[in-house]
Design a protein around this motif. Structure first.
Motif, PDB file in Angstrom:
ATOM      1  N   UNK A   6       0.866  -1.224   0.028  1.00  0.00           N
ATOM      2  CA  UNK A   6       0.069   0.041   0.109  1.00  0.00           C
ATOM      3  C   UNK A   6       1.092   1.342   0.087  1.00  0.00           C
ATOM      4  N   UNK A   7       1.760   1.226   0.842  1.00  0.00           N
ATOM      5  CA  UNK A   7       2.745   2.480   0.936  1.00  0.00           C
ATOM      6  C   UNK A   7       3.549   2.514  -0.539  1.00  0.00           C
ATOM      7  N   UNK A   8       3.984   1.584  -1.154  1.00  0.00           N
ATOM      8  CA  UNK A   8       4.609   1.432  -2.267  1.00  0.00           C
ATOM      9  C   UNK A   8       4.177   2.044  -3.684  1.00  0.00           C
ATOM     10  N   UNK A   9       2.415   1.774  -3.467  1.00  0.00           N
ATOM     11  CA  UNK A   9       1.679   2.215  -4.462  1.00  0.00           C
ATOM     12  C   UNK A   9       1.012   3.314  -4.534  1.00  0.00           C
ATOM     13  N   UNK A  10       0.499   3.696  -3.147  1.00  0.00           N
ATOM     14  CA  UNK A  10      -0.332   4.844  -2.997  1.00  0.00           C
ATOM     15  C   UNK A  10       0.254   6.041  -2.032  1.00  0.00           C
ATOM     16  N   UNK A  11       1.035   5.625  -1.031  1.00  0.00           N
ATOM     17  CA  UNK A  11       1.603   6.416  -0.156  1.00  0.00           C
ATOM     18  C   UNK A  11       3.247   6.938  -0.655  1.00  0.00           C
ATOM     19  N   UNK A  12       3.160   7.427  -1.816  1.00  0.00           N
ATOM     20  CA  UNK A  12       4.600   7.454  -2.446  1.00  0.00           C
ATOM     21  C   UNK A  12       5.168   8.944  -2.154  1.00  0.00           C
ATOM     22  N   UNK A  13       4.249   9.907  -1.946  1.00  0.00           N
ATOM     23  CA  UNK A  13       4.885  11.335  -1.605  1.00  0.00           C
ATOM     24  C   UNK A  13       5.767  11.179  -0.167  1.00  0.00           C
ATOM     25  N   UNK A  14       6.584  12.139   0.088  1.00  0.00           N
ATOM     26  CA  UNK A  14       7.533  12.316   0.974  1.00  0.00           C
ATOM     27  C   UNK A  14       6.963  11.868   2.532  1.00  0.00           C
ATOM     28  N   UNK A  15       7.515  11.202   3.249  1.00  0.00           N
ATOM     29  CA  UNK A  15       7.427  10.632   4.629  1.00  0.00           C
ATOM     30  C   UNK A  15       5.906   9.797   4.618  1.00  0.00           C
ATOM     31  N   UNK A  16       5.812   8.875   3.589  1.00  0.00           N
ATOM     32  CA  UNK A  16       4.626   7.947   3.686  1.00  0.00           C
ATOM     33  C   UNK A  16       3.407   8.931   3.641  1.00  0.00           C
ATOM     34  N   UNK A  17       3.266   9.559   2.535  1.00  0.00           N
ATOM     35  CA  UNK A  17       2.056  10.563   2.785  1.00  0.00           C
ATOM     36  C   UNK A  17       1.544  10.411   1.405  1.00  0.00           C
ATOM     37  N   UNK A  18       0.202  10.912   1.101  1.00  0.00           N
ATOM     38  CA  UNK A  18      -0.490  10.896  -0.202  1.00  0.00           C
ATOM     39  C   UNK A  18      -0.974  12.447  -0.327  1.00  0.00           C
ATOM     40  N   UNK A  19      -0.536  13.217  -1.338  1.00  0.00           N
ATOM     41  CA  UNK A  19      -1.179  14.651  -1.320  1.00  0.00           C
ATOM     42  C   UNK A  19      -2.398  14.467  -2.294  1.00  0.00           C
ATOM     43  N   UNK A  20      -3.625  14.574  -1.895  1.00  0.00           N
ATOM     44  CA  UNK A  20      -4.625  14.313  -2.528  1.00  0.00           C
ATOM     45  C   UNK A  20      -5.102  15.588  -3.464  1.00  0.00           C
ATOM     46  N   UNK A  62     -10.122  12.398  -5.301  1.00  0.00           N
ATOM     47  CA  UNK A  62      -8.807  11.998  -5.452  1.00  0.00           C
ATOM     48  C   UNK A  62      -8.657  11.121  -4.369  1.00  0.00           C
ATOM     49  N   UNK A  63      -9.161  10.781  -3.447  1.00  0.00           N
ATOM     50  CA  UNK A  63      -8.623   9.919  -2.487  1.00  0.00           C
ATOM     51  C   UNK A  63      -9.144   8.469  -2.926  1.00  0.00           C
ATOM     52  N   UNK A  64     -10.229   8.148  -3.754  1.00  0.00           N
ATOM     53  CA  UNK A  64     -10.557   6.837  -4.023  1.00  0.00           C
ATOM     54  C   UNK A  64      -9.632   6.175  -5.121  1.00  0.00           C
ATOM     55  N   UNK A  65      -9.314   7.131  -6.091  1.00  0.00           N
ATOM     56  CA  UNK A  65      -8.272   6.227  -7.198  1.00  0.00           C
ATOM     57  C   UNK A  65      -6.975   6.328  -6.595  1.00  0.00           C
ATOM     58  N   UNK A  66      -6.544   7.218  -5.423  1.00  0.00           N
ATOM     59  CA  UNK A  66      -5.116   6.855  -4.908  1.00  0.00           C
ATOM     60  C   UNK A  66      -4.992   5.759  -4.063  1.00  0.00           C
ATOM     61  N   UNK A  67      -6.187   5.291  -3.380  1.00  0.00           N
ATOM     62  CA  UNK A  67      -6.160   4.121  -2.570  1.00  0.00           C
ATOM     63  C   UNK A  67      -6.304   2.897  -3.585  1.00  0.00           C
ATOM     64  N   UNK A  68      -7.184   3.159  -4.798  1.00  0.00           N
ATOM     65  CA  UNK A  68      -7.268   1.731  -5.650  1.00  0.00           C
ATOM     66  C   UNK A  68      -6.125   1.689  -6.667  1.00  0.00           C
ATOM     67  N   UNK A  69      -4.728   2.469  -6.222  1.00  0.00           N
ATOM     68  CA  UNK A  69      -3.702   1.997  -6.819  1.00  0.00           C
ATOM     69  C   UNK A  69      -3.042   0.819  -6.469  1.00  0.00           C
ATOM     70  N   UNK A  70      -3.393   0.466  -5.251  1.00  0.00           N
ATOM     71  CA  UNK A  70      -2.957  -0.755  -4.610  1.00  0.00           C
ATOM     72  C   UNK A  70      -3.288  -1.942  -5.614  1.00  0.00           C
ATOM     73  N   UNK A  71      -2.204  -2.783  -6.116  1.00  0.00           N
ATOM     74  CA  UNK A  71      -2.378  -3.985  -7.058  1.00  0.00           C
ATOM     75  C   UNK A  71      -1.155  -4.664  -6.637  1.00  0.00           C
TER      76      UNK A  71
END
Length: 637
Positions: free
Chosen positions: A37-51, A148-157
């Motif tokens: 999940x971190x590798x695919x969706x929380x890729x911004x600095x410090x394990x974040x996701x800027x939506x 923005x949030x739904x597509x970011x979380x659904x990056x998990x593959x």
């Protein structure tokens, strides 16, 4: 919790008579999924996701610090939410309101119908206040989260293409010659069948359709192995040793977790102990000696690798997944019986090892005899022992032993010898009852004197105090880097002396047909501490184990301390009835038979021969504890 659980095999025998369906569940636990999940969706600095962000800190939504819970039919992702809601006017942010809370989203895994992918769909989401209550969401904020949030979380593959390709490449190499068509059919049938959510894990099921083979004809009794067959038998076991060592070393270098490294150490040493036992009992009835060793070690190794997989990061996670899936599939296919034709071939083992390190040019099956500093460091043994300075010339033999005199009665003879010895070495005997640090270390000349010395009875008054000091010095050298209590220290020092007494009566050499040779057991253990160079390949130099009592004593002391502190003490043997004596008994059992023998001293279901060995050791240990270690004289009659 483990990254992947061990194999659970399901055989569906109700299907076609021409094939048997093998289902191999591959379980992905929460830590593995969070890593993806971190590798695919929380890729911004410090394990974040800027939506969303307007770039001037007036309007933004950022997710941070994802937590993952798996259960109830879905994966639940809970992330910190940082929001800034303001009005931008002529470059100035007006009326900004900041709100921080949490976003809770439930995701459902689904198999892609066309590709070996597991995708995730957001079922629902909600915003929570810091206290866990539901937030009265503003329409603007919710629109941003949906957009923005739904597509970011659904990056998990989870892309299983590489692990499945590894399986397709590896499995045919483990089928015996003449099974090319069946191997191809097996590979062609490999597919992901289903995905589901259980407590703390997502379970994938891979299916293999294993073509049936005609039953093997009854085997006639096998003759003894010919020299050529015995050489092939030993070569196969050497390649197995190379494989298990390579895998353990690779895994050990990729983690700093001392607990996992200890488990890897136990896997390797136990595998080698079993290898030595197999070598001691070669049998033509077992045409593939590696197969049972692989299966026994795999049951121990797979769990450790599952733990390590979550720490691998990046592509390393999927490499561990592919390696474990291949091992699990081999274990599953082995359950089909010998008629399926599974063999632990060199090509198969080599290809399987390279799943973990595809770019490594080294041959994973090599088993060199030299010391391997990387292996020692990977399993927390530190730097290699310094090599001794040996003379090129062979050690001189002691004078021939004179004809014995008529023996005295056993008790009076022993008392006489003891009195004679103590008369010559009273200071050393007295020192044995004092703190061990008061025993003087051997000089270089004294160490050289012990090389090649198989003592005669008349020399025991000189030999035994020297060997006592050698052993104590080696034990103290092993203890020096450790910070332990006085009781833990004292017990170990007594354990080491008693172990050398039990193993060899403090002897490194014996006389055989007039020649002085190093003591060697039938299993290949050598020297005063009976260190087996096959079991400890890569840790110690076999030449020095044989040629130098000091090197042998230091090696044996280091091994014994590892069992004593990191196995017996770490597992709490001292907390059982018997206290610190249990540490000595447990550590000796492991030293004598491998990590799997740690608890044999307190087990009722062990052979009488091992029970007798343990009883003899404990008697010697009690003598040493009581300051009577020079009773080692009893060995010499």
């Amino acid at each position: 919790m483990r990254l992947f659980a061990a194999l659970a095999l399901a055989l569906n025998l109700a299907g076609s008579a021409a094939a048997r369906e093998v289902l191999v569940p591959i379980r992905l636990d929460e830590r593995f999924l969070r890593e993806l999940l971190v590798q695919s969706a929380f890729t911004d600095p410090e394990q974040s996701a800027v939506l969303y962000s307007d770039g001037v800190e007036c309007k933004s939504v950022t997710l941070r610090n994802p937590e993952l819970r798996v259960g109830g039919g879905a994966m639940t992702v809970v992330s910190d939410v940082e929001t800034k809601l303001g009005t931008l006017f002529v470059g100035i942010c007006l009326f900004r309101v900041d709100w921080n809370g949490k976003l809770e989203s439930r995701l459902e895994p689904r198999l892609d119908p066309k590709q070996p992918l597991v995708r995730f769909r957001v079922l629902d989401s909600k915003l929570l206040e810091a206290d866990g209550s539901e937030h009265a969401t503003t329409r603007t904020l919710w629109d941003w989260l949906e957009r923005y949030g739904r597509p970011r979380l659904e990056r998990l593959t989870i892309d299983l293409g590489e692990p499945l390709e590894d399986l397709r490449a590896v499995l045919p190499l483990f089928l015996s010659d003449g099974n090319a068509a069946r191997a191809q059919a097996l590979v062609d049938s490999l597919a992901l069948e289903s995905v589901s959510v259980a407590e703390h894990e997502v379970t994938l099921r891979a299916r293999l359709d294993a073509p049936s083979a005609p039953p093997a004809p009854p085997r006639a009794p096998e003759p003894e192995l010919s020299p050529e067959e015995l050489a092939r038998f030993e070569a196969a076991l050497s390649r197995w040793d190379g494989f298990i060592t390579y895998v353990v070393k690779r895994a050990g270098t990729q983690t700093s977790d001392a607990g996992l490294r200890e488990q890897l150490f136990e896997v390797l040493v136990q595998a080698r102990e079993e290898l030595v036992e197999t070598l001691a009992n070669p049998s033509a009835a077992n045409t593939d000696p590696v197969r049972p060793l692989f299966l026994a070690s795999w049951r121990r190794l797979s769990g450790v690798l599952q733990e390590l997989g979550a720490q691998a990061g990046g592509r390393g996670v999927l490499r561990y997944l592919g390696f474990i899936a291949a091992g699990d599939a081999l274990a599953a296919l082995d359950e089909l019986g010998p008629e399926f034709g599974l063999e632990m071939t060199s090509d198969g083992l080599r290809r399987l090892a390279r799943v973990l390190a595809p770019a490594d040019p080294a041959d994973p099956l090599d088993a060199p005899q030299s010391v391997d500093p990387e292996l020692r460091r990977a399993l927390d043994f530190g730097e290699p022992l310094p090599p001794p300075e040996l003379d090129d010339a062979p050690a001189p033999e002691s004078p021939p032993e004179p004809a014995p005199k008529p023996p005295a009665p056993p008790s009076s003879r022993l008392d006489s010898v003891l009195r004679t010895l103590l008369a010559f070495v009273a200071p050393s005997a007295a020192a044995a009852t004092q703190p061990s640090g008061s025993l003087p270390r051997l000089t270089g000349e004294e160490e050289r004197r012990l090389r090649g010395w198989a003592p005669l009875r008349r020399e025991l008054n000189e030999y035994l105090p020297l060997m006592q000091r050698l052993l104590r010095g080696a034990a103290e050298d092993a203890l020096t880097p450790k910070r332990v209590s006085a009781e833990v220290r004292a017990t170990y020092l007594d354990l080491q002396i008693a172990t050398a007494w039990q193993e060899t009566c403090w002897r490194h050499y014996v006389r055989v047909r007039g020649s002085v040779v190093a003591i060697r057991s039938s299993a290949g253990a050598v020297g005063v501490m009976q260190v087996n160079s096959r079991v400890w390949r890569g840790f110690y130099d076999p030449r020095f184990l044989l040629a130098d009592p000091s090197y042998n004593a230091r090696a044996g002391s280091e091994i014994l301390l590892r069992y004593y502190l990191d196995l017996a003490y770490a597992k709490g043997e001292q907390r059982r009835t018997g206290g610190f004596d249990n540490l000595a008994r447990a550590a000796y059992g492991a030293y004598n038979g491998g990590p799997g023998q740690l608890a044999r001293y307190r087990s009722a279901n062990i052979p009488k021969s091992l029970r007798a060995i343990d009883a003899a050791f404990f008697k010697k240990y009690q003598a040493v504890r009581g300051g009577r270690e020079l009773e080692v004289l009893r060995c010499f009659g």
